[in-house]
Design a protein around this motif. Structure first.
Motif, PDB file in Angstrom:
ATOM      1  N   ALA A 232      44.305  51.357 -33.528  1.00 29.68           N
ATOM      2  CA  ALA A 232      44.126  49.580 -33.746  1.00 29.68           C
ATOM      3  C   ALA A 232      43.910  49.377 -34.664  1.00 29.68           C
ATOM      4  O   ALA A 232      44.084  48.396 -36.016  1.00 29.68           O
ATOM      5  CB  ALA A 232      42.679  48.405 -32.867  1.00 29.68           C
TER       6      ALA A 232
ATOM      7  N   VAL B  87      42.299  43.274 -33.878  1.00 35.01           N
ATOM      8  CA  VAL B  87      43.575  42.180 -33.469  1.00 35.01           C
ATOM      9  C   VAL B  87      43.779  40.830 -33.304  1.00 35.01           C
ATOM     10  O   VAL B  87      42.516  40.461 -33.628  1.00 35.01           O
ATOM     11  CB  VAL B  87      44.176  42.594 -32.217  1.00 35.01           C
ATOM     12  CG1 VAL B  87      44.214  43.936 -32.448  1.00 35.01           C
ATOM     13  CG2 VAL B  87      43.645  42.463 -31.106  1.00 35.01           C
TER      14      VAL B  87
ATOM     15  N   LEU C 217      48.737  42.800 -29.644  1.00 34.36           N
ATOM     16  CA  LEU C 217      48.575  43.967 -29.004  1.00 34.36           C
ATOM     17  C   LEU C 217      48.924  43.334 -27.629  1.00 34.36           C
ATOM     18  O   LEU C 217      48.573  42.420 -27.231  1.00 34.36           O
ATOM     19  CB  LEU C 217      47.356  44.032 -29.013  1.00 34.36           C
ATOM     20  CG  LEU C 217      47.142  44.725 -27.531  1.00 34.36           C
ATOM     21  CD1 LEU C 217      47.952  46.636 -28.222  1.00 34.36           C
ATOM     22  CD2 LEU C 217      45.900  45.234 -27.888  1.00 34.36           C
TER      23      LEU C 217
END
Length: 212
Positions: free
Chosen positions: A194, A31, A9
């Protein structure tokens, strides 16, 4: 055994610092790395923002600082992402030793070869698809991404216009992961976004693949 592709990210420089801290603290379980890519901040401002992120619960092992090797080393970040106007990868490797994961931004197969020869641990290749962060610049596409993947002697992370829908096509080139900016930072619900990327990566993993 194959490892699950990474998700990086990248902050997009559009959110206020406080907003990005809240976002990063919420999504970091989904992430693998969070890049502080804040080109308008001074080294001091970047340093303080990195400390705030760490205090908010973002693990140091997931934090990557864009461009500023000094800041990355000062806050104990996992790595530094070198851009075209940053220190050469070889100089950064000499200064940092093996203490940092060293990423190098590339735009071609030849640049990926050069980055690997200078000691980069991975290459960030972009932009693959049309991207709002690169208006007016033609995308490089999956063919050039695959060329970079085949040429590089180091993992290649793909960047630019990647969505949960097209992520499997990107990973089919052999890319070691994907990098996302507006797909999460600009989403109405960043956490759900996400999770969608994480699900896409998991669904694209070869049978038996596992998280790095």
């Amino acid at each position: 055994m194959d490892r699950l592709a990474e998700i990086h990210l990248l902050s997009d420089g559009k959110l206020a610092a406080e907003e990005f801290v809240v976002l990063a603290a919420a999504v970091h379980p989904q992430v693998d790395y969070i890049h502080l890519r804040e080109k308008k901040l001074s080294a001091q401002e970047l340093y303080h923002l990195a400390l705030i992120l760490l205090n908010a619960g973002v693990p140091a092992c997931k934090l990557i600082i864009n461009d500023r090797l000094d800041v990355a080393m000062a806050v104990g970040a996992a790595g530094v992402q070198l851009a075209g106007n940053s220190l050469p990868a070889a100089a950064a490797r000499l200064a940092a030793g093996c203490s940092l994961r060293l990423g190098s931004s590339v735009h071609s197969a030849s640049e990926s070869i050069d980055a690997a020869s200078q000691g980069a641990d991975y290459c960030l290749f972009g932009h693959v698809y049309p991207s709002t962060s690169k208006p007016g610049l033609k995308e490089r596409g999956l063919t050039q991404l695959k060329e970079a993947v085949l040429a590089a002697r180091t993992p290649v992370i793909a960047l630019g216009g990647i969505t949960p829908h097209n992520a499997p096509h990107v990973l089919q080139t052999g890319a070691a992961g994907i990098a996302v900016m507006s797909g999460i930072c600009g989403a109405a619900d960043p956490l759900s976004a996400a999770r969608a990327y994480r699900n896409a990566v998991m669904e694209a993993a070869p049978e038996g693949g596992e998280k790095a």
